[in-house]
Design an enzyme around this catalytic site. Structure first.
Site, short mmCIF file in Angstrom:
data_model
loop_
_atom_site.label_atom_id
_atom_site.label_comp_id
_atom_site.label_asym_id
_atom_site.label_seq_id
_atom_site.Cartn_x
_atom_site.Cartn_y
_atom_site.Cartn_z
N PRO A 10 26.00 -19.77 -54.10
CG PRO A 10 24.75 -21.45 -55.13
CD PRO A 10 25.55 -20.22 -55.42
CG ASN A 11 24.92 -23.92 -50.21
OD1 ASN A 11 24.07 -23.60 -49.39
ND2 ASN A 11 24.65 -24.62 -51.28
NE ARG A 18 28.53 -26.82 -48.88
CZ ARG A 18 28.83 -26.54 -50.12
NH1 ARG A 18 29.42 -25.42 -50.44
NH2 ARG A 18 28.53 -27.39 -51.07
CE1 TYR A 23 33.58 -26.35 -51.56
CE2 TYR A 23 32.33 -27.70 -50.03
CZ TYR A 23 32.57 -27.26 -51.31
OH TYR A 23 31.81 -27.73 -52.35
CG ASN A 72 33.33 -20.45 -55.99
OD1 ASN A 72 32.50 -21.18 -56.52
ND2 ASN A 72 34.15 -20.87 -55.04
CB ALA A 75 25.55 -25.67 -56.84
CD GLU A 96 34.31 -21.80 -64.06
OE1 GLU A 96 33.83 -22.87 -63.59
OE2 GLU A 96 34.42 -21.60 -65.28
CG HIS A 98 35.06 -23.99 -59.18
ND1 HIS A 98 33.74 -23.80 -58.83
CD2 HIS A 98 35.13 -23.77 -60.51
CE1 HIS A 98 33.05 -23.48 -59.91
NE2 HIS A 98 33.88 -23.44 -60.94
NE ARG A 105 33.25 -31.83 -54.58
CZ ARG A 105 32.54 -30.81 -54.12
NH1 ARG A 105 32.86 -29.57 -54.42
NH2 ARG A 105 31.49 -31.03 -53.35
#
Length: 138
Positions: A10-11, A18, A23, A72, A75, A96, A98, A105
């Site tokens: 998502p996103n 964004r 990012y 990735n 969330a 995985e 990111h 964070r």
């Protein structure tokens, strides 16, 4: 030729727009074209969805006949037992990824349902994290 797929959650379709301070300013589609040129000894595919069930469906679809998955889950990394279970249930190794360092964070981003079943985890190197994940399949 090894067949790899990058699956983004998502996103991540908003990359380039964004939160560029986290990012960056490049779209993933533009970056993916660079990856395909740079790693032309792999057959690279790309899939993105904002919907958890669609991500699970894609993992199950490719999880028995690809050489690698770069995931990735965004969330959903921190919330989806279902995606974690899907990775446990497939044969294709998953890395995985990111873009940001999730440990720098919010506290809730420090836990992953993906990591226990992943071949490895790469985080915090911006979009270069995807390059590193691809290189892990040499």
């Amino acid at each position: 030729m090894k067949k790899l797929i990058i699956i983004n959650g998502p996103n991540l379709n908003l990359l380039g727009k964004r939160e560029p301070e986290i990012y960056g300013s490049q779209t993933f589609e533009g970056y993916f074209e660079n990856l395909k040129s740079k790693y032309n000894n792999f057959k690279l595919e790309y899939y993105q969805s904002n919907i958890e069930g669609e991500l699970i469906d894609k993992l199950q679809e490719v999880g028995f006949n690809y050489d690698g998955i770069i995931l990735n889950a965004a969330a959903y990394t921190h919330t989806s037992v279902g995606i974690g279970d899907a990775i446990k249930g497939i044969e294709t190794p998953v890395v995985e990824v990111h873009i940001s360092n999730t440990f720098s964070r919010e506290e809730y981003r420090h836990h992953s349902y993906i990591s226990p079943n992943a071949k490895g985890v790469i985080l915090g190197f911006g979009l270069k994290s995807y390059d590193l994940a691809i290189e892990s399949f040499y």
